[in-house]
Design an enzyme around this catalytic site. Sequence first.
Site, PDB file in Angstrom:
ATOM      1  N   ASP A  13      -0.565  26.607  -6.184  1.00 32.22           N
ATOM      2  CA  ASP A  13      -0.584  26.438  -4.723  1.00 32.22           C
ATOM      3  C   ASP A  13      -1.967  26.665  -4.120  1.00 32.22           C
ATOM      4  O   ASP A  13      -2.096  27.085  -2.970  1.00 32.22           O
ATOM      5  CB  ASP A  13       0.430  27.391  -4.040  1.00 32.22           C
ATOM      6  CG  ASP A  13       1.803  27.314  -4.663  1.00 32.22           C
ATOM      7  OD1 ASP A  13       2.246  26.179  -4.900  1.00 32.22           O
ATOM      8  OD2 ASP A  13       2.411  28.365  -4.912  1.00 32.22           O
ATOM      9  N   LYS A  16      -4.599  22.152  -4.637  1.00 35.67           N
ATOM     10  CA  LYS A  16      -5.070  21.101  -5.556  1.00 35.67           C
ATOM     11  C   LYS A  16      -4.854  19.720  -4.957  1.00 35.67           C
ATOM     12  O   LYS A  16      -5.676  18.832  -5.109  1.00 35.67           O
ATOM     13  CB  LYS A  16      -4.325  21.189  -6.897  1.00 35.67           C
ATOM     14  CG  LYS A  16      -4.664  22.425  -7.699  1.00 35.67           C
ATOM     15  CD  LYS A  16      -3.847  22.518  -8.968  1.00 35.67           C
ATOM     16  CE  LYS A  16      -2.387  22.762  -8.721  1.00 35.67           C
ATOM     17  NZ  LYS A  16      -2.059  24.041  -8.085  1.00 35.67           N
ATOM     18  N   ALA A  39       5.837  21.244  -9.406  1.00 35.89           N
ATOM     19  CA  ALA A  39       4.599  21.234  -8.614  1.00 35.89           C
ATOM     20  C   ALA A  39       4.911  20.602  -7.256  1.00 35.89           C
ATOM     21  O   ALA A  39       5.864  19.838  -7.123  1.00 35.89           O
ATOM     22  CB  ALA A  39       3.534  20.412  -9.327  1.00 35.89           C
ATOM     23  N   GLY A  40       4.132  20.936  -6.281  1.00 38.26           N
ATOM     24  CA  GLY A  40       4.297  20.308  -4.971  1.00 38.26           C
ATOM     25  C   GLY A  40       2.953  20.278  -4.287  1.00 38.26           C
ATOM     26  O   GLY A  40       2.383  21.315  -3.971  1.00 38.26           O
ATOM     27  N   HIS A  41       2.403  19.096  -4.136  1.00 36.17           N
ATOM     28  CA  HIS A  41       1.091  18.982  -3.509  1.00 36.17           C
ATOM     29  C   HIS A  41       1.246  18.445  -2.095  1.00 36.17           C
ATOM     30  O   HIS A  41       1.966  17.478  -1.874  1.00 36.17           O
ATOM     31  CB  HIS A  41       0.203  18.015  -4.289  1.00 36.17           C
ATOM     32  CG  HIS A  41      -0.057  18.448  -5.698  1.00 36.17           C
ATOM     33  ND1 HIS A  41      -0.444  19.721  -6.016  1.00 36.17           N
ATOM     34  CD2 HIS A  41       0.006  17.780  -6.859  1.00 36.17           C
ATOM     35  CE1 HIS A  41      -0.599  19.808  -7.324  1.00 36.17           C
ATOM     36  NE2 HIS A  41      -0.329  18.642  -7.866  1.00 36.17           N
ATOM     37  N   ARG A 144      11.906  19.694 -30.951  1.00 32.87           N
ATOM     38  CA  ARG A 144      11.929  18.348 -31.564  1.00 32.87           C
ATOM     39  C   ARG A 144      13.240  17.607 -31.353  1.00 32.87           C
ATOM     40  O   ARG A 144      13.698  16.867 -32.204  1.00 32.87           O
ATOM     41  CB  ARG A 144      11.575  18.441 -33.051  1.00 32.87           C
ATOM     42  CG  ARG A 144      10.114  18.724 -33.238  1.00 32.87           C
ATOM     43  CD  ARG A 144       9.780  19.124 -34.610  1.00 32.87           C
ATOM     44  NE  ARG A 144      10.282  20.449 -34.911  1.00 32.87           N
ATOM     45  CZ  ARG A 144       9.729  21.273 -35.783  1.00 32.87           C
ATOM     46  NH1 ARG A 144       8.674  20.904 -36.433  1.00 32.87           N
ATOM     47  NH2 ARG A 144      10.234  22.453 -35.998  1.00 32.87           N
ATOM     48  N   THR A 305       9.949  24.348  -2.953  1.00 34.08           N
ATOM     49  CA  THR A 305      11.185  25.117  -2.785  1.00 34.08           C
ATOM     50  C   THR A 305      11.332  25.726  -1.393  1.00 34.08           C
ATOM     51  O   THR A 305      12.411  26.209  -1.058  1.00 34.08           O
ATOM     52  CB  THR A 305      11.194  26.287  -3.792  1.00 34.08           C
ATOM     53  OG1 THR A 305      10.023  27.075  -3.545  1.00 34.08           O
ATOM     54  CG2 THR A 305      11.178  25.804  -5.227  1.00 34.08           C
ATOM     55  N   ARG A 307      10.129  28.432  -0.586  1.00 36.86           N
ATOM     56  CA  ARG A 307      10.142  29.899  -0.728  1.00 36.86           C
ATOM     57  C   ARG A 307       8.900  30.512  -0.099  1.00 36.86           C
ATOM     58  O   ARG A 307       7.795  29.990  -0.266  1.00 36.86           O
ATOM     59  CB  ARG A 307      10.132  30.284  -2.215  1.00 36.86           C
ATOM     60  CG  ARG A 307      11.431  30.017  -2.918  1.00 36.86           C
ATOM     61  CD  ARG A 307      11.411  30.555  -4.332  1.00 36.86           C
ATOM     62  NE  ARG A 307      10.585  29.754  -5.216  1.00 36.86           N
ATOM     63  CZ  ARG A 307      10.477  29.951  -6.526  1.00 36.86           C
ATOM     64  NH1 ARG A 307      11.116  30.946  -7.101  1.00 36.86           N
ATOM     65  NH2 ARG A 307       9.735  29.174  -7.275  1.00 36.86           N
ATOM     66  N   ASP A 337     -10.611  29.088   6.236  1.00 41.75           N
ATOM     67  CA  ASP A 337     -10.255  29.233   7.654  1.00 41.75           C
ATOM     68  C   ASP A 337      -9.148  30.264   7.876  1.00 41.75           C
ATOM     69  O   ASP A 337      -9.097  30.908   8.926  1.00 41.75           O
ATOM     70  CB  ASP A 337      -9.797  27.879   8.219  1.00 41.75           C
ATOM     71  CG  ASP A 337      -8.684  27.252   7.387  1.00 41.75           C
ATOM     72  OD1 ASP A 337      -8.892  27.095   6.169  1.00 41.75           O
ATOM     73  OD2 ASP A 337      -7.620  26.944   7.943  1.00 41.75           O
TER      74      ASP A 337
HETATM   75  P1  GDP Z   1      -1.207  22.659  -4.441  1.00 37.65           P
HETATM   76  O1  GDP Z   1       0.112  22.661  -5.138  1.00 37.65           O
HETATM   77  O2  GDP Z   1      -2.245  23.401  -5.196  1.00 37.65           O
HETATM   78  O3  GDP Z   1      -1.637  21.278  -4.029  1.00 37.65           O
HETATM   79  O4  GDP Z   1      -1.038  23.480  -3.102  1.00 37.65           O
HETATM   80  P2  GDP Z   1       0.047  23.293  -1.947  1.00 37.65           P
HETATM   81  O5  GDP Z   1       0.045  21.904  -1.466  1.00 37.65           O
HETATM   82  O6  GDP Z   1       1.337  23.897  -2.361  1.00 37.65           O
HETATM   83  O7  GDP Z   1      -0.538  24.301  -0.857  1.00 37.65           O
HETATM   84  C1  GDP Z   1      -1.657  24.069  -0.202  1.00 37.65           C
HETATM   85  C2  GDP Z   1      -1.303  23.998   1.278  1.00 37.65           C
HETATM   86  O8  GDP Z   1      -2.438  24.365   2.022  1.00 37.65           O
HETATM   87  C3  GDP Z   1      -0.950  22.618   1.767  1.00 37.65           C
HETATM   88  O9  GDP Z   1      -0.024  22.699   2.796  1.00 37.65           O
HETATM   89  C4  GDP Z   1      -2.288  22.053   2.266  1.00 37.65           C
HETATM   90  O10 GDP Z   1      -2.122  21.085   3.278  1.00 37.65           O
HETATM   91  C5  GDP Z   1      -2.910  23.293   2.816  1.00 37.65           C
HETATM   92  N1  GDP Z   1      -4.365  23.361   2.716  1.00 37.65           N
HETATM   93  C6  GDP Z   1      -5.176  22.920   1.709  1.00 37.65           C
HETATM   94  N2  GDP Z   1      -6.454  23.273   1.949  1.00 37.65           N
HETATM   95  C7  GDP Z   1      -6.447  23.960   3.131  1.00 37.65           C
HETATM   96  C8  GDP Z   1      -7.455  24.617   3.878  1.00 37.65           C
HETATM   97  O11 GDP Z   1      -8.618  24.664   3.530  1.00 37.65           O
HETATM   98  N3  GDP Z   1      -7.051  25.264   5.023  1.00 37.65           N
HETATM   99  C9  GDP Z   1      -5.769  25.268   5.435  1.00 37.65           C
HETATM  100  N4  GDP Z   1      -5.475  25.923   6.556  1.00 37.65           N
HETATM  101  N5  GDP Z   1      -4.789  24.654   4.747  1.00 37.65           N
HETATM  102  C10 GDP Z   1      -5.120  24.023   3.601  1.00 37.65           C
END
Ligand code: GDP
Length: 431
Positions: A13, A16, A39-41, A144, A305, A307, A337
């Site tokens: 989290d 990435k 994973a969840g991006h 396997r 999730t 969570r 930030d």
């Molecule tokens: P990942 O699984 O590593 O991609 O991470 P997540 O997506 O679960 O969590 C990152 C969260 O932080 C997401 O909601 C992004 O939009 C947010 N995010 C990423 N970089 C920044 C940042 O520099 N500042 C802020 N405030 N939010 C960010």
Amino acid sequence: MSTLVVVGAQWGDEGKGKVVDVLAAQAQVVARYAGGNNAGHTLVVGGKKIVTHLVPSGCTYPGTLCVLGAGMVIDIEVFREEVAALQAEGMLRGGELRVSLDAHVIFPYHRALDGLREDRANATGKIGTTRRGIGPAYEAKAGRRGVRVRDLLLNNVAQLRERLELNKAVVDAELARLGGSQHAVDVEHLVRAAAGWSEWLAPMVCDAGELIERALGEQQRVLIEGAQGALLDLDHGTYPYVTSSTTTAGGACAGLGIGPTRIDAVWGITKAYTTRVGAGPFPTCETGPLGQAMRDAGHEYGATTGRPRDCGWLDLPALRHAARINGLTGLCVTKLDVLAALPEVKVCVDYEDGLKPGVDGFDRARPVLRALPGWGDPARAAALAKARRLEDLPTVARAYLDMISEYTGVEISLVSVGAGREQTILVRDAY
Ligand code: GDP
């Protein structure tokens, strides 16, 4: 330089998704090598939020090839839904998706096993998995008897049936013991489901290693995206509170089918603080109002999730460990930030009793914290989110970055000051 690997340097989290989305602007191929829909991006493009679980974060660029590697475990139904949702948003409409023939498949019985084991485990046995069947699918792979994407194709029905029978013999007994026999492996039902998936999958199956080799031969740039984080690595994380795959950079080679000599650089992503979900050690966790302040300011709730994530200070010894096991050549610091909400910032510079990540007793590690001046006044916070060059950052924030770089011995490559694509300071060229 043509191949950059980007990995999480904490417990996942780290942001990435955003970093890969930013860097993908310069790549022609973006490939994922491990994990599944645990994973969840979250990407924010033009103010719009896009969440991906399986598809690499290069999907927002038309024409950029997105590859799911052999090291991944794929829940095909989830994958189809995700692709449909992205296509509805105008992405991946030009056939930009490829899936390794050797990736393993998650079936409903894997999900059932995952959930029932967590339900039945006592407090110390719970790992806090996402219950998406990831661990059981990797177990089948190592045992396997796993089913691979290639087994789903129509000309492989006999092999698929045989594999599923093999799984039935193992899985049904465990499901019965756990009291979940209604999820027993239904071989014929799954064979029929696979026939439905087969047609959809056929145009995108590939040998991912060959594909990358060809791309490199054509002077293309390849971006390799890790999932989860270094401290969740099956071998080098906080075992047994880890994920079931190799999350570190070495996994990129095994999970894609390319040699280590093809990797030119490895960037690790860390938040300016630390978060963790699931069970396991987290020495710098702040359980009180400061942790809550970070959770609120950073919206620290899981993309997969929902969570709430535990939050705490940046753990420099853990980050140094991550730098070593990944061979990091650059660091990306995200969410700078978020700390602007705090009047004082702390960092962990050591642990009491000589403990270090990966050793027995790390779950009892007490951090040695150093307090630093924060940059927490509203004017500075607003300015920080607008920073586009290092020089735009408050002096204290720059000193914080310098300290991270000095402690870990890794240069800062990128700083993120907000969720938006444009809220990024690219300190060094990625390629
Ligand atoms: P990942 O699984 O590593 O991609 O991470 P997540 O997506 O679960 O969590 C990152 C969260 O932080 C997401 O909601 C992004 O939009 C947010 N995010 C990423 N970089 C920044 C940042 O520099 N500042 C802020 N405030 N939010 C960010």
